[in-house]
Design a protein around this motif. Structure first.
Motif, mmCIF file in Angstrom:
data_model
loop_
_atom_site.group_PDB
_atom_site.id
_atom_site.type_symbol
_atom_site.label_atom_id
_atom_site.label_comp_id
_atom_site.label_asym_id
_atom_site.label_seq_id
_atom_site.Cartn_x
_atom_site.Cartn_y
_atom_site.Cartn_z
ATOM 1 N N GLY A 48 -1.734 2.438 6.202
ATOM 2 C CA GLY A 48 -0.508 1.712 5.849
ATOM 3 C C GLY A 48 0.733 2.416 6.362
ATOM 4 O O GLY A 48 1.627 1.809 6.933
ATOM 5 N N TRP A 49 0.787 3.735 6.180
ATOM 6 C CA TRP A 49 1.930 4.510 6.677
ATOM 7 C C TRP A 49 1.982 4.516 8.204
ATOM 8 O O TRP A 49 3.051 4.383 8.802
ATOM 9 N N ALA A 50 0.831 4.698 8.844
ATOM 10 C CA ALA A 50 0.804 4.753 10.313
ATOM 11 C C ALA A 50 1.281 3.440 10.920
ATOM 12 O O ALA A 50 2.037 3.438 11.902
ATOM 13 N N LYS A 90 -3.144 -4.565 -7.981
ATOM 14 C CA LYS A 90 -2.975 -5.628 -6.995
ATOM 15 C C LYS A 90 -3.437 -5.179 -5.605
ATOM 16 O O LYS A 90 -4.116 -5.917 -4.904
ATOM 17 N N ILE A 91 -3.093 -3.959 -5.204
ATOM 18 C CA ILE A 91 -3.517 -3.486 -3.883
ATOM 19 C C ILE A 91 -5.026 -3.280 -3.852
ATOM 20 O O ILE A 91 -5.676 -3.540 -2.846
ATOM 21 N N ARG A 92 -5.609 -2.853 -4.962
ATOM 22 C CA ARG A 92 -7.068 -2.729 -5.015
ATOM 23 C C ARG A 92 -7.732 -4.096 -4.910
ATOM 24 O O ARG A 92 -8.749 -4.239 -4.239
ATOM 25 N N ASP A 93 -7.157 -5.087 -5.567
ATOM 26 C CA ASP A 93 -7.717 -6.436 -5.486
ATOM 27 C C ASP A 93 -7.644 -6.998 -4.069
ATOM 28 O O ASP A 93 -8.555 -7.677 -3.610
ATOM 29 N N MET A 109 0.826 -1.206 0.000
ATOM 30 C CA MET A 109 0.000 0.000 0.000
ATOM 31 C C MET A 109 0.862 1.259 0.000
ATOM 32 O O MET A 109 0.534 2.243 -0.646
ATOM 33 N N VAL A 110 1.981 1.217 0.718
ATOM 34 C CA VAL A 110 2.856 2.385 0.793
ATOM 35 C C VAL A 110 3.701 2.539 -0.469
ATOM 36 O O VAL A 110 3.880 3.640 -0.972
ATOM 37 N N LEU A 111 4.201 1.432 -1.005
ATOM 38 C CA LEU A 111 5.106 1.504 -2.152
ATOM 39 C C LEU A 111 4.390 1.647 -3.483
ATOM 40 O O LEU A 111 4.889 2.317 -4.386
#
Length: 109
Positions: A63-65, A38-41, A30-32
Motif C-alpha cells: 500500500g505504501w509503495a 474493514k481493510i481485513r474484510d 491500508m495506509v491510514l
C-alpha cells in the motif's frame, strides 16, 4: 500525433472508475487504518484475520509503495503524455523505451 477516439475515452473512464479509484481507496485505507476490520474484510475476506505478521506487512508495504512510488510516476507520466507523447513515454517507460519506440513513432521532446 494520434487523436483520441470515443473508444479511447470509454477505456479511460472504465479504467478510472473500475480500476484506479477502487485500488486507490484500498491503498489509502491500508495506509491510514491498517488494523481496521474493514481493510481485513476487503483484502482477506469477511471475518478472516491476517495469517501472520508477514502477510500483514506485505499488504501494508505494498500500500505504501503504490502511493509513494507508483502513484507519482503515474501522475507524472500522464501529465507528460498530455504535454507530448515522447515525454510521457520517457517518464513511464524509461529512456530505453523512448529510444526503442522513437524509431517507429518519431516524436520530439
Amino acid at each position: 500525433m494520434l487523436e483520441p477516439t470515443l473508444i479511447t475515452w470509454i477505456l479511460v473512464i472504465f479504467g478510472l472508475l473500475f480500476i484506479f479509484l477502487p485500488m486507490l481507496f484500498i491503498q489509502l485505507l491500508m495506509v491510514l487504518r491498517p488494523h481496521s476490520q474493514k481493510i481485513r474484510d476487503i483484502c482477506i475476506g469477511k471475518g478472516e484475520d491476517w495469517r501472520d505478521k508477514t502477510h500483514f506487512r506485505m499488504s501494508f508495504g505494498a500500500g505504501w509503495a503504490d502511493l509513494v512510488i507508483w502513484l507519482p510516476l503515474l501522475a507524472a507520466g500522464s501529465i507528460g503524455v498530455l504535454h507530448g507523447p515522447g515525454l510521457g513515454l520517457c517518464i513511464v517507460g524509461g529512456i530505453r523505451s523512448y529510444f526503442s519506440v522513437h524509431q517507429y513513432y518519431p516524436v520530439v521532446l
